[in-house]
Design a protein around this motif. Sequence first.
Motif, PDB file in Angstrom:
ATOM      1  N   GLN A 121       1.552  19.431  21.025  1.00  0.00           N
ATOM      2  CA  GLN A 121       0.161  19.116  20.712  1.00  0.00           C
ATOM      3  C   GLN A 121       0.010  17.604  20.650  1.00  0.00           C
ATOM      4  OE1 GLN A 121      -0.120  21.172  16.985  1.00  0.00           O
ATOM      5  NE2 GLN A 121       0.388  19.364  15.790  1.00  0.00           N
ATOM      6  N   VAL A 143      -6.583  27.186  18.089  1.00  0.00           N
ATOM      7  CA  VAL A 143      -7.009  26.284  17.031  1.00  0.00           C
ATOM      8  C   VAL A 143      -5.887  26.258  16.007  1.00  0.00           C
ATOM      9  CG1 VAL A 143      -8.715  25.864  15.219  1.00  0.00           C
ATOM     10  CG2 VAL A 143      -9.425  26.850  17.422  1.00  0.00           C
ATOM     11  N   GLN A 144      -5.480  25.080  15.610  1.00  0.00           N
ATOM     12  CA  GLN A 144      -4.395  24.967  14.646  1.00  0.00           C
ATOM     13  C   GLN A 144      -4.960  24.853  13.243  1.00  0.00           C
ATOM     14  OE1 GLN A 144      -2.146  21.249  14.004  1.00  0.00           O
ATOM     15  NE2 GLN A 144      -0.343  22.468  14.546  1.00  0.00           N
ATOM     16  N   TYR A 145      -4.340  25.548  12.318  1.00  0.00           N
ATOM     17  CA  TYR A 145      -4.684  25.452  10.903  1.00  0.00           C
ATOM     18  C   TYR A 145      -3.490  24.910  10.150  1.00  0.00           C
ATOM     19  CZ  TYR A 145      -8.766  28.198  11.967  1.00  0.00           C
ATOM     20  OH  TYR A 145      -9.957  28.622  12.485  1.00  0.00           O
ATOM     21  N   ARG A 146      -3.742  24.154   9.105  1.00  0.00           N
ATOM     22  CA  ARG A 146      -2.667  23.582   8.296  1.00  0.00           C
ATOM     23  C   ARG A 146      -2.939  23.833   6.822  1.00  0.00           C
ATOM     24  NH1 ARG A 146      -1.871  17.605  10.956  1.00  0.00           N
ATOM     25  NH2 ARG A 146      -1.296  18.346  13.032  1.00  0.00           N
ATOM     26  N   ARG A 147      -1.893  23.921   6.113  1.00  0.00           N
ATOM     27  CA  ARG A 147      -2.007  24.084   4.669  1.00  0.00           C
ATOM     28  C   ARG A 147      -1.167  23.042   3.989  1.00  0.00           C
ATOM     29  NH1 ARG A 147       0.879  28.300   1.144  1.00  0.00           N
ATOM     30  NH2 ARG A 147       0.359  27.336  -0.802  1.00  0.00           N
TER      31      ARG A 147
END
Length: 147
Positions: A121, A143-147
């Motif tokens: 990415q 779509v990337q999600y982050r925590r």
Amino acid sequence: MNSVTVRAAVRSDFEQWLPLWNSYLQFYHTDVPIQVIEATWDRVTTQGGDHRCAVSEDEAGRMTGFAIYLFHRSSWAATWNCLIEDIFVSEGERGQGVARRLLDKAFQEADIRACYRTYWQTDETNKRAQRLYETVATRAAVVQYRR
């Protein structure tokens, strides 16, 4: 294009690699604690692990870029995936094919492992890199999600 050599990083490359790494972090406006940097370097230069680092050198032996990639199992295939986690080329060497050579090194190793997927990415504003990436791969619709 100048003569560029791409090879696996070795422990003694740290002093040349570190300024490039710091420039990479600066490009992404982030900091990483030195303990993490040293642990990363240990992972990418220890043989037999799943992390790798390819480095590029100019004709004078100066390091001009790097790619860090790792192999991990996939739940979608019986083989491995290859994640190119970091790739950076010094500003003066950009546009001369160095990044392409670093990608090719990762692709070669992924092919040896018969990877199901090689992926990476970049920041959505990094248009220069995207121009290269779109010549060697297909843009994913995720779509990337982050925590």
